[in-house]
Every structure is written in structure tokens, then in C-alpha cells.
Design an enzyme around this catalytic site. Structure first.
Site, PDB file in Angstrom:
ATOM      1  N   TYR A 123       0.811  -1.209   0.000  1.00  0.00           N
ATOM      2  CA  TYR A 123       0.000   0.000   0.000  1.00  0.00           C
ATOM      3  C   TYR A 123       0.852   1.270   0.000  1.00  0.00           C
ATOM      4  O   TYR A 123       0.313   2.378  -0.043  1.00  0.00           O
ATOM      5  CB  TYR A 123      -0.931   0.016   1.221  1.00  0.00           C
ATOM      6  CG  TYR A 123      -2.109  -0.918   1.077  1.00  0.00           C
ATOM      7  CD1 TYR A 123      -1.906  -2.253   0.767  1.00  0.00           C
ATOM      8  CD2 TYR A 123      -3.409  -0.477   1.262  1.00  0.00           C
ATOM      9  CE1 TYR A 123      -2.972  -3.120   0.638  1.00  0.00           C
ATOM     10  CE2 TYR A 123      -4.476  -1.342   1.140  1.00  0.00           C
ATOM     11  CZ  TYR A 123      -4.258  -2.666   0.825  1.00  0.00           C
ATOM     12  OH  TYR A 123      -5.318  -3.524   0.697  1.00  0.00           O
ATOM     13  N   LYS A 170       3.413 -14.282   5.873  1.00  0.00           N
ATOM     14  CA  LYS A 170       3.633 -15.261   4.806  1.00  0.00           C
ATOM     15  C   LYS A 170       5.132 -15.480   4.657  1.00  0.00           C
ATOM     16  O   LYS A 170       5.702 -15.470   3.557  1.00  0.00           O
ATOM     17  CB  LYS A 170       3.013 -14.757   3.493  1.00  0.00           C
ATOM     18  CG  LYS A 170       2.963 -15.795   2.377  1.00  0.00           C
ATOM     19  CD  LYS A 170       2.014 -16.944   2.654  1.00  0.00           C
ATOM     20  CE  LYS A 170       1.947 -17.891   1.458  1.00  0.00           C
ATOM     21  NZ  LYS A 170       1.146 -19.103   1.732  1.00  0.00           N
TER      22      LYS A 170
END
Length: 330
Positions: A123, A170
Site C-alpha cells: 500500500y 507469509k
């Protein structure tokens, strides 16, 4: 008296903002609203959905509450929410996910909190084209940003008598970027006497659907937080009831996390619960716990009675009728 910047927003924003202000007035706390316009309505005049006066007002008052704001698609404007968060360094996105008796859902007694890093990750908006062949987005994860968001999550858990903090990542695939987040999470967890664990993001998505009761405070990078907070909203009745806060060192913005719903704008049928709950978060941020609890208790009574609910909650009442019902219980 508190002075608060009010950004009504687009679409249903002005309607739910009006409902929120009525509830705040009815509960008896003295707030002076400084209303500033942002979004689609000001683009033609200022060539931006966020004129400088919006940022200036928030910096001055240190606290703001906003309805949904539309970012025009495909017109070159950066996301309004992302711009506000980055301009004011609002590094925490806080979304409590709580079920209410009376609101239809597949789950009961859910009470968890998503703590989302708010300023970087994908972002950050760093991307470019590689000819006509590809486009590349750069994922930025920095240690200082990891440290302050993880520390906030543990401190929040400590201050609110929460039992566990889960770090979501992740790192099995993105071993450097998410690996940095995970290492930071584990380092900071050792400084607190709070149970902690970590979870790969895809497993988190599955487990939140299967066993949401197993989670309490969950902290994660920006993109995962955006996705999982919406998933969690679906566990308790949808985005129409979920509040949010963007918190930085110097100021905070409280917001409804749903969209502007232009198709129902002006029809007096929008559900104002998300923005009213955001106002409850704002009052707690101001340490006005008595007023916050009164509003939350009134909401609980309205939902439990189930007679004056908006269409999205299974009823047929207007925004005004729903708001007046809350006020009746105040």
C-alpha cells in the site's frame, strides 16, 4: 468540550454522519464539530479529493471522524484513506470485530481485534510499468514499522485484558519481507507476559472461518489486515456494523469501514451502526468511557429487541427510525 474534525464523506456518508452526531448529542457529551468536505464533491474545485484544509483541520484538532469517501477509479487519484494515513503517519489501523445478539450471523460470542500496519507494504503505492509487458509493485517492510505496530498490539492486549496476540505473515514464501515482520514479532513478544503465536495468512483465513473463537488480538502487515478484517466482518454481520480507527503518535481518525453505497444514498435506509461504533471507539480514545458504554449498551438493546432495524440487518426501518430507537435507550 472537545473539538473534532468531521468529514461527512460521499454517498451515504452525510446520512450516517448525521445519525452519529444525533447519538453523540443525545448521550450528553459536549463535542464541537469542525465540518470539512472531502471526496468526489470537491474534486472539480480543488483537483483533489483531499484538499489541504482537510489535513490542516485534523492536525489542528488531533482527532477526526469520517464517513465513507469514494476514490474515483481510473482517474489518477491516490486512495483517500491511504493518503490520510500516510500524510498523518497513522500507523495503526484498529478494527474490533464483535458479535451482537439479535444480528443474524453463523457465529456467536465473537470478540477479536485486527491490528493492521497502516503505512507501508504494497500500500506504499510504489509501482511502475515495464513497457507493455508487465507492471511491478514493490512491497516495503521496515523494521521500525514492524516494531511499532507489534508493540502497539501487545500494549493494546495488555491494557484491555486480552489473553493472546497472534502474528499473521507469509514468511514461508516472502522470507525476507515477511520474515522481518515475523522475527520482529517474536522479539517483541518476549517483552510481554502475554500468550502469543504466529500463523501463515492463508491458514489464518481458514481458521478464522472454522474456529474464530480461538483468536483474540491479531497483528499483521497492511495487505493481510485489509483482507482479513473484511473476512472477520462477515463473521458478525457484515461491514455495516464494523468500526475502525487510524491511530498515530499525534492524532487519530475514526471511520466507518464500509463504502459509500451511492445506489442507496439519499434514501434514508443506510445503516449508521459502523460510524456510531466508530464514535464509541473515539470516546474511549478520549477516555470518556461512561459515554462510550452508554451508547454501546443502547445499541445492544436495539439489536436484541430487533424491531427497528435497517434493511441490511433484516428489518425495514429507516436510518432515522433506527437512530431514534438508539436514542430512546440512552
Amino acid at each position: 468540550m472537545y473539538k473534532v474534525t468531521l468529514i461527512p464523506g460521499d454517498g451515504i456518508g452525510p446520512e450516517v454522519s448525521e445519525a452519529m452526531m444525533k447519538v453523540i448529542h443525545a448521550v450528553g457529551i459536549n463535542i464541537q464539530w469542525e465540518k470539512v468536505e472531502a471526496g468526489e464533491s470537491v474534486i472539480e474545485k480543488y483537483n483533489t479529493p483531499i484538499p489541504d484544509y482537510v489535513i490542516d483541520s485534523i492536525k489542528k484538532n488531533k482527532i477526526a471522524i469520517k464517513g465513507p469517501i469514494t476514490t474515483p477509479v481510473g482517474k489518477g487519484f491516490k486512495s483517500v484513506n491511504v493518503t490520510l494515513r500516510q500524510s498523518l503517519d497513522l500507523y495503526v489501523n484498529l478494527r474490533p470485530i464483535k458479535s451482537f445478539k439479535g444480528i443474524k450471523s453463523r457465529y456467536e460470542n465473537i470478540d477479536l481485534v485486527i491490528v493492521r500496519e497502516n503505512t507501508e507494504d504494497l500500500y506504499a503505492g510504489i509501482e511502475h510499468k515495464i513497457g507493455d509487458y508487465a507492471a511491478e509493485s514493490i512491497k516495503i517492510i521496515t523494521k521500525p514499522a514492524c516494531e511499532r505496530i507489534v508493540d502497539f498490539a501487545f500494549k493494546y492486549a495488555q491494557d484491555n485484558n486480552r489473553k493472546k496476540v497472534t502474528g499473521v505473515h507469509k514468511a514461508n514464501i516472502m522470507k525476507l519481507s515477511d520474515g522481518l515482520f515475523l522475527d520482529t514479532f517474536r522479539d517483541i513478544s518476549n517483552k510481554y507476559n502475554i500468550k502469543s503465536d504466529d500463523l501463515i495468512v492463508d491458514a489464518a483465513a481458514m481458521n478464522l472461518v472454522l474456529y474464530p473463537e480461538n483468536y483474540d488480538v491479531m497483528v499483521m502487515p497492511n495487505l493481510y489486515g485489509d483482507i482479513l478484517s473484511d473476512l472477520c466482518s462477515g463473521l458478525v454481520g457484515g461491514l455495516g456494523i464494523i468500526p475502525g480507527a487510524n491511530i498515530g503518535k499525534d492524532c487519530a481518525i475514526f471511520e466507518a469501514v464500509h463504502g459509500s453505497a451511492p445506489l442507496i444514498a439519499g434514501k434514508n435506509i443506510a445503516n449508521p451502526t459502523a460510524l456510531i461504533q466508530s464514535a464509541v471507539m473515539m470516546l474511549r480514545y478520549l477516555e470518556e468511557y461512561e459515554y462510550a458504554n452508554k451508547i454501546e449498551n443502547a445499541l445492544e438493546k436495539v439489536f436484541l429487541k430487533g424491531e427497528k432495524l435497517t434493511v441490511d440487518l433484516g428489518g425495514n426501518s429507516s436510518t432515522t427510525e433506527f437512530t431514534n430507537e438508539i436514542i430512546k435507550y440512552l
